[in-house]
Design an enzyme around this catalytic site. Structure first.
Site, PDB file in Angstrom:
ATOM      1  N   PRO A 105       0.845  -1.207   0.000  1.00 29.78           N
ATOM      2  CA  PRO A 105       0.000   0.000   0.000  1.00 29.78           C
ATOM      3  C   PRO A 105       0.877   1.252   0.000  1.00 29.78           C
ATOM      4  CG  PRO A 105      -0.575  -1.495   1.804  1.00 29.78           C
ATOM      5  CD  PRO A 105       0.692  -1.989   1.214  1.00 29.78           C
ATOM      6  N   GLU A 106       0.619   2.167  -0.922  1.00 30.64           N
ATOM      7  CA  GLU A 106       1.385   3.404  -0.978  1.00 30.64           C
ATOM      8  C   GLU A 106       0.516   4.544  -0.439  1.00 30.64           C
ATOM      9  OE1 GLU A 106       4.107   4.075  -4.113  1.00 30.64           O
ATOM     10  OE2 GLU A 106       4.033   2.033  -4.839  1.00 30.64           O
TER      11      GLU A 106
END
Ligand SMILES: [Zn+2]
Length: 282
Positions: free
Chosen positions: A2-3
């Site tokens: 997840p960014e």
């Protein structure tokens, strides 16, 4: 992984339901990256405040009507974490926790559940953001991408002080947080900068273009609800649409949308870097 856009999409999904909810039970499963740092039972009965984000950390403040501030929970999704919000209903109870559900916040409004198969995520209690462990974890983060205080001149000054390849510097988050692998590749393409170019060799106008490209890439990702990553889903279980729009990321051998040359892939610091050798100059 997840960014930043995925984490911000997650924050937007949980902030409304959690604001003012009362924590009944905090349940932890298998150990995560760091220990909670407090006896979970101590937090029962606290109320959640407004969820904020710093880098890829979420901060869930806790308080009590009588005693006031009760610290808060710092959440990180690690490599493979995702949060699901399951609203409480009068008739059904939430499905039982699965083998990869390692933290649950049971509130009077519903259940917030952290699913994290690789367990690099974390739920850590801290007395405040200004004290350890939160302050220690957040201390190394560079500026937020949309902070107006991050001017092109400030961004360029950090680039001038580093001799590492620009792609590595972006991934480190020192110059700006949020440009993880996908967004770093896309922003460098948009700015026409070769990923292996040394950061200190980038001129002020090119640095300004790069900062604008990082901001543009991240805002488009936010609009689209984050990337369609292997295991990212927002809190309602819907994947993002960003990756389908990528110009170079994940497109090795396909035509560059600008010049038609094949997109190249090269490992840099154990991450795949995608770029167009003719559009992105050293
Ligand atoms: Zn090209």
């Amino acid at each position: 992984m997840p960014e930043l856009p995925e984490v911000e999409v997650t924050r937007r999904g949980i902030a409304g339901p959690l604001q003012g909810a009362q924590l009944r039970v905090l349940r932890l499963g298998k150990p995560l990256r760091w220990p909670l740092g407090i006896e979970p039972a101590v937090l029962a009965g606290t109320r959640l405040g407004s969820v904020t984000r710093r880098g890829k950390y979420l901060w869930l403040p806790l308080g009590r009507a009588a005693e006031g501030d009760a610290g808060g929970l710092l959440l990180h999704l690690g490599m493979s974490g995702s949060l699901a919000w399951l609203p409480a209903t009068a008739t059904t109870s939430p499905p039982p926790a699965g083998p990869h559900d390692h933290a649950e916040l049971v509130t009077d409004r519903g259940l917030l559940r952290l699913n994290d198969p690789r367990r690099f995520g974390a739920v850590v209690w801290s007395a405040s953001l200004a004290e350890a462990p939160a302050a220690t974890l957040l201390a190394r983060l560079g500026p937020e991408p949309f902070d107006p205080a991050l001017t092109p001149a400030r961004f360029h000054a950090v680039l001038k002080s580093r001799r590492t390849p620009i792609k590595q510097l972006l991934l480190s988050g020192e110059a700006v947080v949020g440009a993880g692998n996908i967004y770093a590749c896309e922003a460098l393409f948009e700015a026409g900068i070769h990923p292996a170019l040394r950061a200190d060799r980038i001129s002020a106008p090119r640095a300004e273009r790069l900062l604008a490209a990082v901001r543009g890439t991240l805002s488009r990702a936010l609009e689209l609800g984050g990337s369609t990553l292997r295991d990212f889903a927002d809190v309602h279980g819907v994947g993002g649409a960003y990756q389908a729009q990528a110009a170079v990321y994940g497109r090795e051998g396909l035509a560059c949308p600008r010049c038609g040359a094949p997109v190249r892939r090269r490992p840099m610091g154990q991450r795949s870097t995608y770029f167009c050798a003719s559009c992105q100059r050293r």
